[in-house]
Design a protein around this motif. Structure first.
Motif, PDB file in Angstrom:
ATOM      1  N   LEU A   7     -33.837 -48.665  -0.153  1.00 45.89           N
ATOM      2  CA  LEU A   7     -32.989 -47.624  -0.745  1.00 45.89           C
ATOM      3  C   LEU A   7     -33.720 -46.979  -1.914  1.00 45.89           C
ATOM      4  O   LEU A   7     -34.143 -47.664  -2.849  1.00 45.89           O
ATOM      5  CB  LEU A   7     -31.679 -48.255  -1.227  1.00 45.89           C
ATOM      6  CG  LEU A   7     -30.729 -47.331  -2.002  1.00 45.89           C
ATOM      7  CD1 LEU A   7     -30.220 -46.198  -1.118  1.00 45.89           C
ATOM      8  CD2 LEU A   7     -29.554 -48.138  -2.571  1.00 45.89           C
ATOM      9  N   LEU A  30     -33.386 -44.450  -5.022  1.00 41.87           N
ATOM     10  CA  LEU A  30     -32.441 -43.778  -5.914  1.00 41.87           C
ATOM     11  C   LEU A  30     -33.232 -43.019  -6.970  1.00 41.87           C
ATOM     12  O   LEU A  30     -34.306 -43.467  -7.393  1.00 41.87           O
ATOM     13  CB  LEU A  30     -31.544 -44.806  -6.612  1.00 41.87           C
ATOM     14  CG  LEU A  30     -30.684 -45.683  -5.707  1.00 41.87           C
ATOM     15  CD1 LEU A  30     -30.017 -46.789  -6.531  1.00 41.87           C
ATOM     16  CD2 LEU A  30     -29.628 -44.855  -4.996  1.00 41.87           C
ATOM     17  N   THR A  84     -23.414 -48.215  -9.466  1.00 46.89           N
ATOM     18  CA  THR A  84     -24.407 -48.140  -8.388  1.00 46.89           C
ATOM     19  C   THR A  84     -24.726 -49.541  -7.861  1.00 46.89           C
ATOM     20  O   THR A  84     -24.883 -49.736  -6.649  1.00 46.89           O
ATOM     21  CB  THR A  84     -25.695 -47.457  -8.901  1.00 46.89           C
ATOM     22  OG1 THR A  84     -25.327 -46.246  -9.561  1.00 46.89           O
ATOM     23  CG2 THR A  84     -26.642 -47.141  -7.778  1.00 46.89           C
ATOM     24  N   GLU A 118     -22.362 -50.569  -5.272  1.00 43.75           N
ATOM     25  CA  GLU A 118     -22.633 -49.966  -3.956  1.00 43.75           C
ATOM     26  C   GLU A 118     -23.715 -50.767  -3.218  1.00 43.75           C
ATOM     27  O   GLU A 118     -23.637 -50.971  -2.009  1.00 43.75           O
ATOM     28  CB  GLU A 118     -23.081 -48.504  -4.116  1.00 43.75           C
ATOM     29  CG  GLU A 118     -22.042 -47.577  -4.725  1.00 43.75           C
ATOM     30  CD  GLU A 118     -20.749 -47.552  -3.929  1.00 43.75           C
ATOM     31  OE1 GLU A 118     -20.813 -47.391  -2.701  1.00 43.75           O
ATOM     32  OE2 GLU A 118     -19.671 -47.709  -4.546  1.00 43.75           O
ATOM     33  N   VAL A 119     -24.706 -51.215  -3.963  1.00 39.34           N
ATOM     34  CA  VAL A 119     -25.784 -52.018  -3.364  1.00 39.34           C
ATOM     35  C   VAL A 119     -25.237 -53.382  -2.935  1.00 39.34           C
ATOM     36  O   VAL A 119     -25.559 -53.899  -1.857  1.00 39.34           O
ATOM     37  CB  VAL A 119     -26.958 -52.176  -4.360  1.00 39.34           C
ATOM     38  CG1 VAL A 119     -28.021 -53.119  -3.814  1.00 39.34           C
ATOM     39  CG2 VAL A 119     -27.555 -50.817  -4.695  1.00 39.34           C
ATOM     40  N   GLY A 128     -30.383 -42.335  -1.401  1.00 40.57           N
ATOM     41  CA  GLY A 128     -29.021 -42.228  -1.914  1.00 40.57           C
ATOM     42  C   GLY A 128     -28.939 -41.053  -2.866  1.00 40.57           C
ATOM     43  O   GLY A 128     -29.697 -40.975  -3.828  1.00 40.57           O
ATOM     44  N   CYS A 153     -27.801 -40.017   2.361  1.00 41.20           N
ATOM     45  CA  CYS A 153     -26.339 -40.145   2.290  1.00 41.20           C
ATOM     46  C   CYS A 153     -25.907 -40.232   0.823  1.00 41.20           C
ATOM     47  O   CYS A 153     -26.741 -40.305  -0.075  1.00 41.20           O
ATOM     48  CB  CYS A 153     -25.868 -41.378   3.054  1.00 41.20           C
ATOM     49  SG  CYS A 153     -26.284 -42.934   2.283  1.00 41.20           S
ATOM     50  N   SER A 154     -24.610 -40.235   0.625  1.00 43.67           N
ATOM     51  CA  SER A 154     -24.080 -40.280  -0.741  1.00 43.67           C
ATOM     52  C   SER A 154     -24.052 -41.718  -1.251  1.00 43.67           C
ATOM     53  O   SER A 154     -23.653 -42.641  -0.549  1.00 43.67           O
ATOM     54  CB  SER A 154     -22.657 -39.722  -0.756  1.00 43.67           C
ATOM     55  OG  SER A 154     -22.059 -39.988  -2.002  1.00 43.67           O
ATOM     56  N   VAL A 155     -24.469 -41.857  -2.496  1.00 41.36           N
ATOM     57  CA  VAL A 155     -24.322 -43.161  -3.140  1.00 41.36           C
ATOM     58  C   VAL A 155     -23.226 -43.024  -4.210  1.00 41.36           C
ATOM     59  O   VAL A 155     -22.956 -43.922  -4.990  1.00 41.36           O
ATOM     60  CB  VAL A 155     -25.682 -43.625  -3.726  1.00 41.36           C
ATOM     61  CG1 VAL A 155     -26.049 -42.875  -4.969  1.00 41.36           C
ATOM     62  CG2 VAL A 155     -25.725 -45.117  -3.933  1.00 41.36           C
ATOM     63  N   HIS A 156     -22.603 -41.852  -4.177  1.00 43.57           N
ATOM     64  CA  HIS A 156     -21.584 -41.528  -5.167  1.00 43.57           C
ATOM     65  C   HIS A 156     -20.190 -41.815  -4.640  1.00 43.57           C
ATOM     66  O   HIS A 156     -19.295 -42.223  -5.375  1.00 43.57           O
ATOM     67  CB  HIS A 156     -21.715 -40.039  -5.510  1.00 43.57           C
ATOM     68  CG  HIS A 156     -21.413 -39.754  -6.930  1.00 43.57           C
ATOM     69  ND1 HIS A 156     -22.213 -40.192  -7.958  1.00 43.57           N
ATOM     70  CD2 HIS A 156     -20.376 -39.120  -7.502  1.00 43.57           C
ATOM     71  CE1 HIS A 156     -21.685 -39.824  -9.095  1.00 43.57           C
ATOM     72  NE2 HIS A 156     -20.564 -39.177  -8.848  1.00 43.57           N
ATOM     73  N   LEU A 197     -22.363 -45.872   1.248  1.00 37.53           N
ATOM     74  CA  LEU A 197     -23.683 -46.432   1.559  1.00 37.53           C
ATOM     75  C   LEU A 197     -23.553 -47.614   2.527  1.00 37.53           C
ATOM     76  O   LEU A 197     -24.280 -47.713   3.517  1.00 37.53           O
ATOM     77  CB  LEU A 197     -24.347 -46.870   0.245  1.00 37.53           C
ATOM     78  CG  LEU A 197     -25.741 -47.447   0.344  1.00 37.53           C
ATOM     79  CD1 LEU A 197     -26.720 -46.394   0.842  1.00 37.53           C
ATOM     80  CD2 LEU A 197     -26.190 -47.957  -1.026  1.00 37.53           C
TER      81      LEU A 197
END
Ligand code: UDP
Length: 241
Positions: free
Chosen positions: A12, A14, A35, A38-39, A162, A216-219, A224
């Motif tokens: 990933l 970022l 964040t 998300e990971v 991301g 893709c969005s990591v927001h 994710l």
């Protein structure tokens, strides 16, 4: 146990700017924690995760702040910025119960481990989130290229970028309301049309090593993990079979 994720080992990428939150500069700890969550969700699927984070929130080699500093020195400063981001992210992951460590392409033995492919693969297999810091360890490169390089070296199934949005557009969707979103692209299209996904060296490296790139969005919370599991919204860059 959930079903096996579609992508079992991912790299990933970022941006450093993503860690700034609403600040003009540096690291916002709430944004780092968000964040990291998300990971964590990706790892909870059973996927192995390597991370590369940029350094632009602190220092970049080709910037006004670097004016007057010799190029390679400025680049080393940029690489050191990525180590700071990596330490912050690894620390946030550990705070959330995720085993994690930092491996740097520039030896900084007092601060973190040095990168070796062998040890990195062993840690990924053991379920650690390995944060690859220090870029490639060489000036004149970027962390995009470092991400593609580490993905190739450690045998990742996908290189995921991301971002703030759900894929690749032909213009900035935050500024151009009717910007066109791509569902899928070839590496060649990205290179020829100069689409701002990752820099050209990174795209070329992914293409040579047949590593699909996903944007893709990591927001968007949980997105994710949905993408790694095999769903979600993303743009995929790969060659037709
Ligand atoms: N950098 C480098 N070699 C690498 C990775 C990064 O010299 O392998 C330096 C470069 O100066 C860059 C900075 O570190 O500007 C931050 O990396 P990032 O990829 O975030 O830079 P950006 O693409 O945002 O300039």
């Amino acid at each position: 146990m959930p079903d096996e994720p579609k992508y079992k080992r991912i790299l990933l990428k970022l941006s450093g700017e993503g860690l700034m939150g609403n600040q003009p500069f540096g690291i916002d700890s709430e944004e780092v924690a968000r964040t990291a969550a998300e990971v964590k969700a990706v790892r909870d699927l059973g996927a192995q995760v390597g991370l590369v984070i940029g350094g632009g929130n602190i220092f970049r080699g080709l910037s006004d702040a670097a004016a007057g500093i010799e190029r390679t020195t400025a680049d080393y400063m940029g690489m050191m910025a990525t180590v700071m981001n990596a330490l912050a992210m690894s620390s946030a992951l550990k705070a959330q119960g995720v085993p994690s460590s930092v491996m740097s392409g520039i030896a900084m033995p007092v601060v973190c481990d040095s990168y070796t492919r062998r040890e990195a693969v062993a840690r990924l297999e053991a379920g650690e989130v390995v944060v690859f810091a220090g870029g490639t360890g060489n000036p004149f490169f970027t962390t995009d290229t470092a991400a593609a390089l580490r993905a190739a070296e450690t045998g990742c199934d996908a290189l995921i970028k991301g971002t703030q949005v759900d894929g690749v557009y032909d213009a900035d969707p935050k500024k151009v309301p009717n910007a066109k979103r791509y569902e899928r692209l070839t590496y060649q299209q990205v290179l020829a049309d100069n689409l701002r996904v990752m820099d050209q060296t990174a795209v070329a490296l992914a293409r040579e090593n047949h590593i699909p790139m996903l944007v893709c969005s990591v927001h968007e919370p949980g997105e994710l993990a949905r993408v790694v599991a095999g769903g979600g919204r993303f743009t995929i860059i790969e060659d037709p079979n």
